[in-house]
Every structure is written in C-alpha cells, then in structure tokens.
Design a protein around this motif. Structure first.
Motif, PDB file in Angstrom:
ATOM      1  N   TRP A 135      20.389 -26.588  38.011  1.00  0.00           N
ATOM      2  CA  TRP A 135      20.719 -27.464  39.127  1.00  0.00           C
ATOM      3  C   TRP A 135      19.625 -27.429  40.191  1.00  0.00           C
ATOM      4  O   TRP A 135      19.307 -28.465  40.795  1.00  0.00           O
ATOM      5  CB  TRP A 135      22.058 -27.077  39.739  1.00  0.00           C
ATOM      6  CG  TRP A 135      23.245 -27.300  38.858  1.00  0.00           C
ATOM      7  CD1 TRP A 135      24.157 -26.375  38.443  1.00  0.00           C
ATOM      8  CD2 TRP A 135      23.679 -28.551  38.303  1.00  0.00           C
ATOM      9  NE1 TRP A 135      25.113 -26.947  37.657  1.00  0.00           N
ATOM     10  CE2 TRP A 135      24.852 -28.289  37.552  1.00  0.00           C
ATOM     11  CE3 TRP A 135      23.191 -29.843  38.353  1.00  0.00           C
ATOM     12  CZ2 TRP A 135      25.540 -29.281  36.871  1.00  0.00           C
ATOM     13  CZ3 TRP A 135      23.874 -30.844  37.681  1.00  0.00           C
ATOM     14  CH2 TRP A 135      25.029 -30.558  36.944  1.00  0.00           C
ATOM     15  N   VAL A 136      19.049 -26.250  40.427  1.00  0.00           N
ATOM     16  CA  VAL A 136      17.986 -26.121  41.426  1.00  0.00           C
ATOM     17  C   VAL A 136      16.771 -26.957  41.028  1.00  0.00           C
ATOM     18  O   VAL A 136      16.228 -27.739  41.826  1.00  0.00           O
ATOM     19  CB  VAL A 136      17.595 -24.646  41.620  1.00  0.00           C
ATOM     20  CG1 VAL A 136      16.387 -24.525  42.540  1.00  0.00           C
ATOM     21  CG2 VAL A 136      18.765 -23.854  42.189  1.00  0.00           C
ATOM     22  N   ILE A 140      15.389 -30.467  42.864  1.00  0.00           N
ATOM     23  CA  ILE A 140      14.045 -30.562  43.438  1.00  0.00           C
ATOM     24  C   ILE A 140      13.315 -31.794  42.922  1.00  0.00           C
ATOM     25  O   ILE A 140      12.601 -32.487  43.663  1.00  0.00           O
ATOM     26  CB  ILE A 140      13.257 -29.272  43.132  1.00  0.00           C
ATOM     27  CG1 ILE A 140      13.855 -28.092  43.914  1.00  0.00           C
ATOM     28  CG2 ILE A 140      11.786 -29.437  43.483  1.00  0.00           C
ATOM     29  CD1 ILE A 140      13.231 -26.768  43.576  1.00  0.00           C
ATOM     30  N   LEU A 141      13.499 -32.107  41.645  1.00  0.00           N
ATOM     31  CA  LEU A 141      12.823 -33.267  41.059  1.00  0.00           C
ATOM     32  C   LEU A 141      13.501 -34.577  41.428  1.00  0.00           C
ATOM     33  O   LEU A 141      12.835 -35.616  41.537  1.00  0.00           O
ATOM     34  CB  LEU A 141      12.766 -33.115  39.537  1.00  0.00           C
ATOM     35  CG  LEU A 141      11.931 -31.943  39.008  1.00  0.00           C
ATOM     36  CD1 LEU A 141      12.048 -31.855  37.501  1.00  0.00           C
ATOM     37  CD2 LEU A 141      10.470 -32.104  39.419  1.00  0.00           C
ATOM     38  N   TRP A 142      14.812 -34.567  41.614  1.00  0.00           N
ATOM     39  CA  TRP A 142      15.540 -35.789  41.884  1.00  0.00           C
ATOM     40  C   TRP A 142      15.530 -36.194  43.360  1.00  0.00           C
ATOM     41  O   TRP A 142      15.539 -37.390  43.673  1.00  0.00           O
ATOM     42  CB  TRP A 142      16.993 -35.651  41.420  1.00  0.00           C
ATOM     43  CG  TRP A 142      17.177 -35.794  39.946  1.00  0.00           C
ATOM     44  CD1 TRP A 142      16.218 -36.096  39.024  1.00  0.00           C
ATOM     45  CD2 TRP A 142      18.394 -35.633  39.220  1.00  0.00           C
ATOM     46  NE1 TRP A 142      16.764 -36.130  37.762  1.00  0.00           N
ATOM     47  CE2 TRP A 142      18.096 -35.850  37.845  1.00  0.00           C
ATOM     48  CE3 TRP A 142      19.692 -35.327  39.573  1.00  0.00           C
ATOM     49  CZ2 TRP A 142      19.071 -35.769  36.854  1.00  0.00           C
ATOM     50  CZ3 TRP A 142      20.669 -35.237  38.589  1.00  0.00           C
ATOM     51  CH2 TRP A 142      20.356 -35.464  37.245  1.00  0.00           C
ATOM     52  N   MET A 143      15.579 -35.214  44.258  1.00  0.00           N
ATOM     53  CA  MET A 143      15.833 -35.491  45.673  1.00  0.00           C
ATOM     54  C   MET A 143      14.672 -35.014  46.531  1.00  0.00           C
ATOM     55  O   MET A 143      14.174 -33.901  46.355  1.00  0.00           O
ATOM     56  CB  MET A 143      17.128 -34.791  46.122  1.00  0.00           C
ATOM     57  CG  MET A 143      18.339 -35.178  45.312  1.00  0.00           C
ATOM     58  SD  MET A 143      19.803 -34.217  45.759  1.00  0.00           S
ATOM     59  CE  MET A 143      20.960 -34.846  44.545  1.00  0.00           C
ATOM     60  N   SER A 144      14.285 -35.862  47.469  1.00  0.00           N
ATOM     61  CA  SER A 144      13.220 -35.498  48.404  1.00  0.00           C
ATOM     62  C   SER A 144      13.780 -34.882  49.690  1.00  0.00           C
ATOM     63  O   SER A 144      13.081 -34.121  50.359  1.00  0.00           O
ATOM     64  CB  SER A 144      12.379 -36.732  48.747  1.00  0.00           C
ATOM     65  OG  SER A 144      13.185 -37.758  49.311  1.00  0.00           O
ATOM     66  N   ILE A 153      23.173 -28.763  45.028  1.00  0.00           N
ATOM     67  CA  ILE A 153      23.195 -27.554  44.190  1.00  0.00           C
ATOM     68  C   ILE A 153      24.489 -26.779  44.411  1.00  0.00           C
ATOM     69  O   ILE A 153      25.180 -26.399  43.451  1.00  0.00           O
ATOM     70  CB  ILE A 153      21.971 -26.687  44.490  1.00  0.00           C
ATOM     71  CG1 ILE A 153      20.687 -27.434  44.118  1.00  0.00           C
ATOM     72  CG2 ILE A 153      22.053 -25.353  43.757  1.00  0.00           C
ATOM     73  CD1 ILE A 153      19.427 -26.787  44.652  1.00  0.00           C
ATOM     74  N   CYS A 154      24.833 -26.530  45.671  1.00  0.00           N
ATOM     75  CA  CYS A 154      26.046 -25.758  45.968  1.00  0.00           C
ATOM     76  C   CYS A 154      27.302 -26.517  45.559  1.00  0.00           C
ATOM     77  O   CYS A 154      28.275 -25.919  45.075  1.00  0.00           O
ATOM     78  CB  CYS A 154      26.100 -25.426  47.456  1.00  0.00           C
ATOM     79  SG  CYS A 154      24.740 -24.392  48.038  1.00  0.00           S
ATOM     80  N   PHE A 155      27.287 -27.832  45.730  1.00  0.00           N
ATOM     81  CA  PHE A 155      28.436 -28.658  45.372  1.00  0.00           C
ATOM     82  C   PHE A 155      28.690 -28.619  43.875  1.00  0.00           C
ATOM     83  O   PHE A 155      29.837 -28.445  43.426  1.00  0.00           O
ATOM     84  CB  PHE A 155      28.203 -30.088  45.840  1.00  0.00           C
ATOM     85  CG  PHE A 155      29.346 -31.020  45.580  1.00  0.00           C
ATOM     86  CD1 PHE A 155      30.428 -31.060  46.435  1.00  0.00           C
ATOM     87  CD2 PHE A 155      29.339 -31.856  44.477  1.00  0.00           C
ATOM     88  CE1 PHE A 155      31.497 -31.915  46.196  1.00  0.00           C
ATOM     89  CE2 PHE A 155      30.391 -32.716  44.226  1.00  0.00           C
ATOM     90  CZ  PHE A 155      31.469 -32.746  45.084  1.00  0.00           C
ATOM     91  N   GLY A 226      13.503 -24.480  47.219  1.00  0.00           N
ATOM     92  CA  GLY A 226      13.263 -25.863  47.617  1.00  0.00           C
ATOM     93  C   GLY A 226      13.486 -26.188  49.067  1.00  0.00           C
ATOM     94  O   GLY A 226      13.815 -27.336  49.383  1.00  0.00           O
ATOM     95  N   ALA A 227      13.344 -25.233  49.991  1.00  0.00           N
ATOM     96  CA  ALA A 227      13.528 -25.525  51.410  1.00  0.00           C
ATOM     97  C   ALA A 227      12.478 -24.777  52.222  1.00  0.00           C
ATOM     98  O   ALA A 227      11.930 -23.764  51.781  1.00  0.00           O
ATOM     99  CB  ALA A 227      14.935 -25.148  51.870  1.00  0.00           C
TER     100      ALA A 227
END
Length: 282
Positions: A135-136, A140-144, A153-155, A226-227
């Motif tokens: 999911w991580v 990262i690849l799907w969402m900017s 990810i948490c959801f 990713g943050a």
C-alpha cells in the motif's frame, strides 16, 4: 447442679481481620490500579537497565545512554513538537474515517450476509492479505499529495480489520435473542437498529485497541517513506544523520502516544461497556 446452655443455632466461625474488610468493587478497582502501576514501574526500570547494558556493551554511537536519550526526547518535545501534532492529526483523521466506514460496512455485511456479506467477505480477506508496504509503494506512485497518500495507506489497512470484526460480531448473536425479536415481526431496518447496532458497537470498541495501534505504526512507516513532515520523516532524518539518540527519542514518543490511545479506549470501554462482566480464571 449441671449448667445447661441453650443453643439457638449454629455458632458462626470466628471472624478474621480479612473478613471484616468488605471487598467492595471500589476497593478491587483501587487494588488493581496499584498493581498495574507497580508492574509498569518495574518494567520501566528493567528497560532503563537494558539500555544502560546495551550502551556499555556496544559503541556509544550505536547505542546511546539513557541520559542522551532523555536529552534528545526533551529536544524533540520542545523544539519539534509540530511534527508530533501533524502525526496526531493524521492519525485521528485516518482512524476516524476507517472506524466509521469499517463499522458501517461490517454492519451491512451482517445484516445482508447472504448477498453483501457473501461478496464482501472474500474481498476483505484479500485486502487483509496485502502487505502494508505494498500500500505504501502504490500510494507513492499513485498520489502526489502527501496527506492523501498517508490517509489512503492507513485507511486501506484499518477498514478491513474493522469490517471483519464487526461482521463476525453480528454473526455471533445468540439465536435465542434473534427468535425473541422475530416474535414482534420487526422489519429488517428495525432489527438492524434494535439488535445489530448495539452488538456491532461492542465488537467495534473491542477491536479498536489493536487496530489503532496497527494504524499508528503504519502511519509512522508511511511518513518515513513518503512524507516530509511528521514523526516518521524526523526518524528518517535522524537515521540519515546517524543520530541514534533521536531515533530512540522518537520511538519513546510513539510508545507514549500509543499508551495514551489505549488508556482512552479503555476509558471508553469502561463507560460504554460497563455492563459486561469480566470473567476471571482462578
């Protein structure tokens, strides 16, 4: 002349000091609280000793002392508290949305188990089997957007756990209770409101402790990957700069946050589920 004593019943045994003290619920709760405090203190001391042993057994740059960890902890709380607040806000939003959607989905699966339950249960099983790191990487690849990425990810980790727990709780309803409700010829929605909703809320609260801890760990991992803000990103920076004391300090902060969450959930269970009797194995 012989003296006779008239007996009016069995003679009660001599009372001891322990019998004189009433074992009230308040006294039991107070005693349990003290035992928990002592156990926590002992574990805390053991961890401090283990840290000092590790500091003396390994090079200082690999394993800092408890004093260095404390200084790093104070610096993190006083100078970088904004990252703690950012992580807390992300966690509360992700957990709240996962809780509501997971509870609603599990409730509908239990109410319509022959249709929605039969279709959604295999899908949730597949989602539960997906590794969190997948999911991580996908996020990262799907969402900017960083916030959307962390929330997604948490959801995706939390919803299947909540839904399956609520679904199993609804399936576990006593058949005699269902037959008693059926005597009044209720509609499907009346049955859901009167019977299924209270039963599902019990299992939702019980599962919240484990799910919240898992979501918090996944959240920190997602921030690390990713943050650029939050506790996870600060742990990544500390690892890059080889600041072992800061890594330990952020870890301690996350442990403290997790303890606070568990205490709040325990308090909620006490207030909302106080009618449940706790079984004790002797």
């Amino acid at each position: 002349m012989a003296l006779s004593i008239e007996s009016k019943g069995p003679i009660p045994p001599a009372s001891t000091a322990q019998d004189c003290v009433q074992d009230t619920p308040a006294r039991k709760e107070w005693s349990a609280g003290w035992r928990k405090m002592w156990a926590t203190a002992i574990v805390f001391v053991i961890f401090i000793l283990l840290i000092e042993i590790g500091h003396r057994s390994l090079p200082p740059f690999l394993f800092p002392s408890s004093v260095e960890i404390w200084r790093a902890l104070v610096r993190a709380v006083t100078e970088q508290y904004a990252h703690i607040l950012i992580t807390a806000a992300r966690f509360l939003f992700a957990l709240a949305t996962a809780t509501v959607i997971g509870w609603f989905l599990g409730l509908l699966m239990g109410a319509f188990r022959n249709t929605l339950g039969a279709l959604a249960n295999p899908a949730l099983s597949i989602l539960q089997a997906v590794p969190a790191v997948s999911w991580v990487l996908v996020a990262i690849l799907w969402m900017s957007n960083v916030e959307a990425r962390v929330w997604f990810i948490c959801f995706m980790v939390g919803v299947p756990l909540y839904a399956v727990s609520v679904y199993e709780g609804v399936r576990d309803i006593d058949a005699d209770v269902v037959e008693a409700i059926d005597q009044f010829r209720p509609s499907r929605w009346q049955t859901i409101h009167i019977l299924l909703v209270p039963q599902s809320l019990v299992h939702l609260l019980v599962s919240m402790r484990s799910v919240s801890s898992l979501v918090l760990r996944i959240l920190v991992f997602a921030e690390l990957i990713g943050a650029s803000t939050g506790v996870g990103s600060q742990m990544s920076d500390a690892q890059t700069n080889f600041q072992m004391a800061m890594i330990f300090a952020w870890t301690v902060i996350m442990i403290a946050v997790n303890f606070i969450i568990v205490l709040l959930i325990d308090w909620s269970e006490t207030k909302l589920l106080g009618w449940r009797k706790e079984a004790t194995v002797r």
